[in-house]
Motif scaffolding. Structure first.
Motif: not given
Length: 613
Positions: A19, A21, A56, A116, A118, A131, A134, A138
């Motif tokens: 997940f 973020g 996280s 998911n 997210s 997808y 994000l 990261n």
């Protein structure tokens, strides 16, 4: 405990990968060619994995506490080391999974990614652009992330396999159930001050001084803070806000459903498969053979399923006129319904009501004026902040803005005036003398600034300042001690099977009491004391200003055939089997970690930690 903490952190690492973020502390990575914090069984542990795991975990703690959690805080509680250990464990398990040849198919990976939330777009469906974006933010590629998803699924297969079939022996469960579900019959009675033969003696000065010295916590004044504040709330501005009648009438029309409410009724509807069956049921009700409740029971229908709630005539459609002509408790029908022919019962009638514009106008004006006052306060924030940045004192703010100046002697428990606001109380407790004053918010849209002028540390108050409280506390303690002593005297006269009413007591009996039952009217220590005693034994326990005499009348083994005991056994078996399975897996995981070839570079970790600060 360490194993459980490690497992908990490991769970958050997995969530951090599945997940994803926004990165909380950074994540740009180290400069140069360094991309990992080391290797586990020859496999590199990417820096981004460590960063994402830290972020996280920090986000999860922030969500739980409602307060941003910094990396420094994580280090203080040792979470960074737990996270690193969990990450190493995961890579060691991945290596074992690879040696065993465990894997999952592409369909399983795709299902996990697509489901998911997210990665959902504005329509709630999977959005490939979201997808990719994000993952990119990261530091992950699609291939890398999907490899992580596949690895996590394979780890789950291994964990399930290691813990599968692990169960607690029935003999062990029998012992636990025998303890948890043992039953006792108890008789108990309360002894109060009315059982004392005489009034309490007057305390001497020496006794009061000794009591004061022995119980300083009872007479310690809390820390107090002398605070100056400047504040502004919508209520302070509301009366001066002009609101034109046109705006009030517009709001009234927007809320017309709240002010003009038609007659409504609480109605139950019982539909039938055909009209003939409905007619037959209505005839039986009319003949007095059965009532509406009995008909529902006969048909095996729960009344809650027939309840339509509070409805208007229009909501009932073609049946509305007849239902709204019936009296409370009357059954009418058969009448049409979307479910076929039905019988209707009216359970309550709520008359139509109307609040005119003139009647609603004061409340409407308060609402609009308050909303506009909040906007005025919002518009003043920038000017107030600029004044504070320029060195303005709170006294200056009161002169140059609408903020009102005030002072308060604040301590924990004060809830008058501005201290009625949670936001102010929290800020008052956290503030320090000399700190830069910041504009802060109140729950109703107001703002405030505070300054701590002085802090008085907690101190024991002199006897002369607490004379009344001291005497009252001494009397309460002395009375409770006397009651307890009297109860112990009475308890010597209580034998197995004796009648407690002969001692002037009002006994209460509890049958089949178990360790899980709380008896109303008894103190927390009542249950444990019951199960300390043998059959026929008597005990006395304090219960605030009173005391309780209790006697165990009978001790019986659990009723193993009862539904409650069977349910308890099932719940305990499930929990204990899961705990045992987790313990087995933790031993397995630790064994894999112990045998793994670890090469972790602490210097790289230190550099990453420095970036996360």
């Amino acid at each position: 405990m360490a194993a459980k903490n490690g497992k908990r952190v490991g769970v958050w690492i997995i969530l951090g990968l599945l997940f994803v973020g926004l990165v909380g502390f950074g994540g740009a990575g180290l400069t140069g060619s360094v991309r990992s914090i080391g290797t586990v069984d020859g496999n590199e542990v990417p820096i981004v994995d460590y960063q994402n795991s830290i972020n996280s975990y920090a986000r999860s703690l922030s969500a739980q506490s409602g307060v941003p959690v910094s990396f420094a805080t994580l280090q203080q509680i040792g979470a960074d080391r737990e996270i690193l250990n969990a990450l190493i464990n995961r890579y060691a398990i991945d290596a074992e999974v690879a040696r065993m040849g465990l894997s999952v198919g592409d369909d399983r990976v795709r299902e996990t990614v697509v489901s998911n939330p997210s990665f959902a777009g504005i329509n709630g469906e999977f959005d490939r652009l979201a997808y990719r974006d994000l993952l990119d933010r990261n530091g992950l590629t699609e291939e890398a992330f999907e490899a992580q998803v596949r690895a996590e699924a394979a780890r789950s297969l291994l964990e399930t396999g290691v813990g599968a079939g692990v169960t607690m022996p029935d003999s062990f469960l029998d012992v636990i159930i025998g303890y948890q579900a043992e039953r006792r019959d108890v008789t108990w009675a309360t002894v109060g001050a009315e059982f004392l033969a005489a009034d309490l003696p007057e305390p001497t000065g020496e006794e009061l001084r000794a009591f004061h010295a022995e119980n300083p916590d009872l007479f310690t004044a809390p820390e107090t803070r002398d605070i100056t504040y400047a504040w502004l709330t919508p209520d302070m501005l509301r009366d001066g806000v002009e609101v034109d009648e046109a705006a009030l009438r517009e709001l009234y029309q927007d809320r017309i459903r709240d002010y003009v409410v038609p007659e409504t009724r609480l109605v139950e509807r019982m539909p039938f498969a055909d009209e003939e069956a409905a007619i037959d049921a209505m005839n039986r009700i009319a003949a007095g053979e059965i009532d509406f409740d009995g008909l529902a029971e006969e048909r095996g229908v729960d009344l809650s399923l027939l309840d339509m709630g509070d409805v208007t005539e229009a909501q009932l459609g073609e049946a509305g006129a007849d239902v709204f002509s019936s009296a409370t408790g009357e059954v009418v029908g058969p009448l049409p319904s979307p479910l076929g022919s039905a019988l209707y019962r009216t359970n309550a009638i709520f008359d139509a009501r109307e609040t005119t514009f003139e009647e609603a106008m004061p409340d409407l004006r308060d609402e609009l004026a308050t909303a506009r006052a909040r906007r005025m306060i919002d518009e003043s924030r920038e000017a107030i902040t600029d004044l504070l940045a320029g060195g303005a004192r709170l006294e200056d703010l009161a002169e140059r803005t609408d903020l009102e100046l005030g002072t308060i002697r604040f301590f924990d428990g004060v809830e008058d005036g501005i201290a009625a606001y949670d936001g102010f109380r929290a800020a008052a407790i956290a503030a320090e003398p000399g700190a830069y004053p910041e504009l802060q918010e109140l729950e109703d849209g107001g703002v405030f600034v505070l300054r701590v002028d002085a802090i008085t540390e907690p101190a024991v108050q002199p006897i002369e300042d607490v004379a009344e409280e001291l005497r009252a506390a001494w009397e309460d303690r002395a009375r409770a001690a006397a009651v307890l002593a009297r109860a112990e005297e009475l308890a010597t006269q209580v034998g197995a099977g004796s009648d407690l009413t002969l001692l002037g007591l009002a006994p209460v009996t509890e049958a089949d009491m178990t360790r899980r039952i709380f008896v109303p009217g008894t103190p927390p220590g009542f249950g444990p004391k019951v199960f300390e005693l043998g059959e026929g034994e008597v005990a006395v326990i304090p219960a605030g200003p009173d005391a309780i005499i209790l006697r165990v009348d009978a001790i019986r083994a659990p009723d193993m055939d009862s539904e409650d005991v069977q349910a308890l056994r099932g719940a305990l078996a499930a929990q204990m089997n899961q705990d045992l399975s987790d313990a087995v897996y933790q031993v397995f995981e630790q064994t894999i970690r112990t045998n793994a070839d670890l090469n972790i570079d602490q210097n790289v970790i230190n550099q990453v930690n420095a970036q996360l600060q």
